[in-house]
Design an enzyme around this catalytic site. Structure first.
Site, mmCIF file in Angstrom:
data_model
loop_
_atom_site.group_PDB
_atom_site.id
_atom_site.type_symbol
_atom_site.label_atom_id
_atom_site.label_comp_id
_atom_site.label_asym_id
_atom_site.label_seq_id
_atom_site.Cartn_x
_atom_site.Cartn_y
_atom_site.Cartn_z
ATOM 1 N N LYS A 1 0.326 -0.971 0.005
ATOM 2 C CA LYS A 1 0.189 0.053 0.244
ATOM 3 C C LYS A 1 0.493 1.186 -0.260
ATOM 4 C CE LYS A 1 0.368 -2.506 3.851
ATOM 5 N NZ LYS A 1 -0.308 -3.133 4.780
ATOM 6 N N VAL B 1 -5.200 -2.843 0.631
ATOM 7 C CA VAL B 1 -6.453 -2.360 1.721
ATOM 8 C C VAL B 1 -7.241 -3.776 2.313
ATOM 9 C CG1 VAL B 1 -8.542 -0.761 2.088
ATOM 10 C CG2 VAL B 1 -6.695 -0.451 -0.235
ATOM 11 N N GLY C 1 -6.411 -6.434 3.937
ATOM 12 C CA GLY C 1 -6.241 -7.909 4.296
ATOM 13 C C GLY C 1 -7.113 -8.659 3.448
ATOM 14 N N GLY D 1 2.054 -11.177 13.362
ATOM 15 C CA GLY D 1 2.271 -10.651 11.806
ATOM 16 C C GLY D 1 2.238 -10.056 10.963
ATOM 17 N N LYS E 1 -3.911 3.217 2.532
ATOM 18 C CA LYS E 1 -5.043 2.146 2.217
ATOM 19 C C LYS E 1 -6.208 3.168 2.233
ATOM 20 C CE LYS E 1 -3.803 -1.546 5.261
ATOM 21 N NZ LYS E 1 -3.762 -1.603 6.718
HETATM 22 P P1 NDP Z 1 7.939 -9.570 5.521
HETATM 23 O O1 NDP Z 1 8.944 -8.824 6.115
HETATM 24 O O2 NDP Z 1 7.179 -10.997 6.827
HETATM 25 O O3 NDP Z 1 8.215 -10.520 4.539
HETATM 26 C C1 NDP Z 1 9.074 -9.721 3.526
HETATM 27 C C2 NDP Z 1 9.811 -10.840 2.823
HETATM 28 O O4 NDP Z 1 10.133 -9.785 1.969
HETATM 29 C C3 NDP Z 1 10.754 -11.548 3.233
HETATM 30 O O5 NDP Z 1 10.157 -12.383 2.919
HETATM 31 C C4 NDP Z 1 12.549 -11.185 2.711
HETATM 32 O O6 NDP Z 1 13.410 -11.707 2.989
HETATM 33 C C5 NDP Z 1 11.701 -10.400 1.658
HETATM 34 N N1 NDP Z 1 13.020 -8.781 0.966
HETATM 35 C C6 NDP Z 1 12.349 -7.390 1.730
HETATM 36 N N2 NDP Z 1 13.164 -7.254 0.723
HETATM 37 C C7 NDP Z 1 14.106 -7.648 0.518
HETATM 38 C C8 NDP Z 1 15.031 -7.700 -0.777
HETATM 39 N N3 NDP Z 1 15.669 -6.343 -0.692
HETATM 40 N N4 NDP Z 1 15.431 -8.537 -1.254
HETATM 41 C C9 NDP Z 1 14.982 -9.809 -0.875
HETATM 42 N N5 NDP Z 1 14.144 -9.499 -0.386
HETATM 43 C C10 NDP Z 1 13.990 -8.791 0.346
HETATM 44 O O7 NDP Z 1 6.521 -9.468 5.098
HETATM 45 P P2 NDP Z 1 4.852 -9.314 5.163
HETATM 46 O O8 NDP Z 1 4.741 -10.374 3.987
HETATM 47 O O9 NDP Z 1 4.163 -9.149 6.072
HETATM 48 O O10 NDP Z 1 4.610 -8.004 3.508
HETATM 49 C C11 NDP Z 1 4.357 -7.962 2.722
HETATM 50 C C12 NDP Z 1 4.204 -7.244 1.841
HETATM 51 O O11 NDP Z 1 2.639 -7.328 2.447
HETATM 52 C C13 NDP Z 1 4.331 -5.341 2.784
HETATM 53 O O12 NDP Z 1 4.132 -4.532 1.759
HETATM 54 C C14 NDP Z 1 3.154 -5.331 3.269
HETATM 55 O O13 NDP Z 1 2.605 -4.132 3.752
HETATM 56 C C15 NDP Z 1 2.105 -6.012 2.744
HETATM 57 N N6 NDP Z 1 0.860 -7.036 4.012
HETATM 58 C C16 NDP Z 1 0.871 -7.207 4.270
HETATM 59 C C17 NDP Z 1 -0.200 -7.557 5.538
HETATM 60 C C18 NDP Z 1 0.109 -8.677 6.502
HETATM 61 O O14 NDP Z 1 -0.609 -8.876 7.780
HETATM 62 N N7 NDP Z 1 1.436 -8.681 7.370
HETATM 63 C C19 NDP Z 1 -1.014 -7.932 5.596
HETATM 64 C C20 NDP Z 1 -2.106 -7.141 3.985
HETATM 65 C C21 NDP Z 1 -0.801 -6.317 3.130
HETATM 66 P P3 NDP Z 1 13.585 -12.162 4.339
HETATM 67 O O15 NDP Z 1 12.807 -13.041 5.207
HETATM 68 O O16 NDP Z 1 14.925 -12.832 4.351
HETATM 69 O O17 NDP Z 1 13.573 -11.104 5.292
HETATM 70 N N1 HSE Z 2 0.437 -3.903 9.533
HETATM 71 C C1 HSE Z 2 -1.128 -3.704 8.320
HETATM 72 C C2 HSE Z 2 -2.203 -4.033 9.485
HETATM 73 C C3 HSE Z 2 -1.306 -5.043 7.812
HETATM 74 O O1 HSE Z 2 -2.115 -3.931 10.731
HETATM 75 O O2 HSE Z 2 -3.084 -3.442 9.483
HETATM 76 C C4 HSE Z 2 -1.857 -5.462 6.735
HETATM 77 O O3 HSE Z 2 -2.116 -4.107 5.688
#
Ligand code: NDP
Ligand code: HSE
Length: 444
Positions: free
Chosen positions: A105, A132, A134, A187, A205
């Site tokens: 986002k 937006v 989840g 998470g 969002k």
């Molecule tokens: P995490 O931090 O759990 O995961 C990010 C992943 O990306 C990790 O595996 C990390 O590697 C990898 N990564 C990041 N930067 C690099 C890089 N430069 N090179 C290689 N690998 C990289 O994040 P989330 O899964 O929680 O979130 C991902 C996206 O989804 C974000 O934009 C977040 O805002 C969005 N989002 C998240 C939600 C949630 O509930 N968590 C809900 C809705 C949206 P490594 O594991 O090795 O560090």
């Molecule tokens: N950090 C965000 C939240 C993840 O807590 O709503 C979902 O976008």
């Protein structure tokens, strides 16, 4: 038919959730999309880390170029988060003719216009449902399901972390820090949880969903943002005594003077549906002129709820692969050349009722002095709650509920009240939002 090849950028919470949903529901997904969807490559920083998904058959790398430059990848799913390197990678993927699905986002709110224009030029799709709320398909609902409506207002709980924290403080009397630590463990929180706590994530969002609802440009810089930094458990308690709840709301509203875009803690009636959205759940209420109020509810964060939105986007992309790019649903609901330039209202011109909590000396004449200040600025009082008496002139809390007032006038009133000898410097003020019918405090 040949499977669609996906390259996954990110193997964190959402990346692994996406792999698990794609694997578990592979058959249903193929029957819906018309083709299999196969993740061929995936990228993370630390390739030695144990992952919460089966990675067999996937070529792993720590270099995102291996995905965006691979001619065999049809769709890039960006789940790194953050602006850099995600911004450049998405533009390069588009340039290389790949469709993109993202949950980012921050990136869409800040660079969406540029990304959508690049996609338009290249004839590829960029899908962002997971950005937006989840697991709630709110982008789809606003962009497509309500496309016959003139949307007048959108009010939502769109950050799971802050809603989780508020619920834990109220129901379990946990400390702010403790509740945030658990949200991180589960998470829900952003990589930098300040984005959640300071309201920035909700503002990202709101930027996206307001553009989709009103046909205005993405304009994160014009959102008024307040987070939970000043939250005090006393206000949570007093709100309950007024039959109200404090929720961290994102509000987009069409008014005569312009569009309101604001994110802040808000007092709402305790018996409203939004007041009863607890924990990590999110909800968005949309007022359309034809549909009337509609409400969308579901998990706002977490691995599989978010993966649900990512996979739905993937299926949409696969279904539209053979469609004429000119006839696809516009990224932000309105045709790119048909955006409205209606201004965003300055926060000083926004009109809301207020909850005020002051610390006042327990002595005669204090309330009269405060009501005089409010009266001079034509601010009417709806209710007064004197919480305690000290008996010795020491400060005690005083809660006031006002009728709607222009923010600029309330700022002036608060400055004048703080200047009174009998009132402490810190005045807590929380805006009140009437959802449907009465506002909070009207029955107090
Ligand atoms: P995490 O931090 O759990 O995961 C990010 C992943 O990306 C990790 O595996 C990390 O590697 C990898 N990564 C990041 N930067 C690099 C890089 N430069 N090179 C290689 N690998 C990289 O994040 P989330 O899964 O929680 O979130 C991902 C996206 O989804 C974000 O934009 C977040 O805002 C969005 N989002 C998240 C939600 C949630 O509930 N968590 C809900 C809705 C949206 P490594 O594991 O090795 O560090
Ligand atoms: N950090 C965000 C939240 C993840 O807590 O709503 C979902 O976008």
């Amino acid at each position: 038919m040949k499977p669609v090849s996906v390259g996954l950028l990110g193997l964190g919470t959402v990346g692994c959730g996406t792999l698990n949903v794609l694997a578990r529901n592979a058959d249903e997904i193929r029957r819906r999309a018309g083709r299999s969807i196969e993740v061929r490559r995936a990228v993370a920083r630390d390739l030695k880390r144990r992952r919460a998904a089966d990675l067999s058959g996937i070529a792993l790398s720590d270099n995102p170029d291996d995905v965006v430059n691979d001619a065999g990848i049809d769709v890039v799913v960006e789940l790194f988060g953050g602006l850099d390197p995600a911004h450049g990678l998405i533009l390069r993927a588009i340039d290389n003719g790949k469709h993109v699905v993202t949950a980012n986002k921050a990136l869409i709110a800040d660079y969406g216009q540029e990304i959508f224009e690049a996609a338009q030029r290249r004839g590829v799709m960029v899908a962002f449902e997971a950005a937006v709320a989840g697991g709630i398909p709110i982008v789809k609902a606003v962009r497509e399901g309500l496309s016959g409506n003139r949307i007048d207002r959108l009010v939502g709980i769109i950050n799971g972390t802050t809603n989780f924290i508020l619920t834990q403080i109220r129901d379990k009397q946990r400390s702010f820090a403790d509740a945030l630590a658990e949200a991180q463990l589960l998470g829900y929180a952003e990589a930098d949880p300040a984005f959640d706590v300071n309201g920035i994530d909700a503002a990202h969002k709101l930027t996206i969903i307001a553009a989709t609802a009103f046909g205005i440009p993405l304009q994160f810089g014009n959102v008024h943002i307040e987070g939970l930094a000043d939250m005090d458990s006393r206000d949570v308690l007093y709100a309950g005594e007024l039959d109200c709840r404090i929720k961290h709301l994102a509000i987009a509203k069409r008014t005569r003077g312009g569009i309101e875009l604001r994110v802040h803690p808000t007092l709402i009636r305790g018996d409203s549906m939004l007041a009863n959205v607890e924990g990590v759940m999110n909800a968005v209420m949309v007022d359309g002129d034809a549909a009337g109020p509609t409400l969308y509810y579901g998990a706002g964060a977490g691995a599989e709820p978010t993966a649900s939105a990512v996979v739905a986007d993937l299926i949409d992309v696969v279904r539209a692969l053979t469609s004429d790019p000119e006839n696809r649903v516009p990224h932000l609901a309105f045709q790119p050349g048909a955006l409205s330039d209606v201004p965003v209202l300055d926060i000083g011109d926004v009109v809301t009722a207020y909850y005020l909590r002051l610390q006042v000396k327990d002595e005669p004449g204090v309330l009269a002095a405060i009501t005089r200040v409010l009266g001079d600025l034509n601010i009417s009082i709806e209710a007064v709650m004197q919480k305690e008496t000290s008996g010795d002139g020491k400060p005690v809390p005083l809660v006031l509920m006002t009728y709607p007032v222009r923010e600029r006038d309330m700022n002036e009133a608060v400055d004048r009240i703080r200047a009174l000898d009998s009132v402490d410097d810190k005045v807590v003020r929380i805006r009140v939002e009437p959802l449907h019918g009465e506002a909070c405090g009207e029955r107090a």
